[in-house]
Design a protein around this motif. Sequence first.
Motif, PDB file in Angstrom:
ATOM      1  N   ARG A   6      10.402  -5.127 -28.844  1.00 14.86           N
ATOM      2  CA  ARG A   6      11.268  -3.963 -28.972  1.00 14.86           C
ATOM      3  C   ARG A   6      11.379  -3.247 -27.635  1.00 14.86           C
ATOM      4  NH1 ARG A   6       9.152   1.575 -30.281  1.00 14.86           N
ATOM      5  NH2 ARG A   6       6.961   1.523 -29.699  1.00 14.86           N
ATOM      6  N   ARG A   8      11.818   0.328 -25.772  1.00 16.99           N
ATOM      7  CA  ARG A   8      11.524   1.734 -26.032  1.00 16.99           C
ATOM      8  C   ARG A   8      11.509   2.487 -24.704  1.00 16.99           C
ATOM      9  NH1 ARG A   8       6.634   2.706 -24.048  1.00 16.99           N
ATOM     10  NH2 ARG A   8       4.964   1.180 -24.216  1.00 16.99           N
ATOM     11  N   PHE A  48      13.179   2.199 -19.439  1.00 17.43           N
ATOM     12  CA  PHE A  48      12.821   1.551 -20.697  1.00 17.43           C
ATOM     13  C   PHE A  48      11.874   0.384 -20.440  1.00 17.43           C
ATOM     14  CE2 PHE A  48      16.982   3.419 -21.012  1.00 17.43           C
ATOM     15  CZ  PHE A  48      16.937   4.098 -22.213  1.00 17.43           C
TER      16      PHE A  48
END
Length: 167
Positions: A6, A8, A48
């Motif tokens: 993922r 983030r 990120f």
Amino acid sequence: MSSTWRWRPMVKADLDGVVDVARTAFPDHFEDRACFAERLELYPQGCFVLERDARKIAGYLIIYPWLASSAPPLNILIGSLPASPQLLYLHDLAIHPSARGLGLTNSIIHQIAEQAKGEGWEKIALVAVNEAAAFWGKQGFVVSDDPAMAEKLASYGDDARYMMRQL
């Protein structure tokens, strides 16, 4: 067991993992931890990380406001963002070899494009290195043969290309 990946927002605790990915992904264009820390401090909403299994940093993306026909020098602290930026500059996208080829970049590139539009930006620019121009072309970026960038691009290597994406 399959891995869970993922994207983030980056936090300070991620910086050592970011440096590890950078060292692997860009051995010829390496930047110090201080450069990543500064970009995170200056424009945190543009930083990120790609996280694997909720603990291992496997990639990162850094983007921030900058000037057209310009690219910050590699491995140099910039001090501050320009007072009158003209676009967003995608400074770096790096993926650890263990995560390449899995299609994990499309979502973050889409996310930053949507975020940039929402913030009122009209363009994103980058310097493609390591023969990545074709990859960036598939992401909507077009080579800009800007004479003002010729000298700067030489410091990035023979295959470096200044590219832009209209939003």
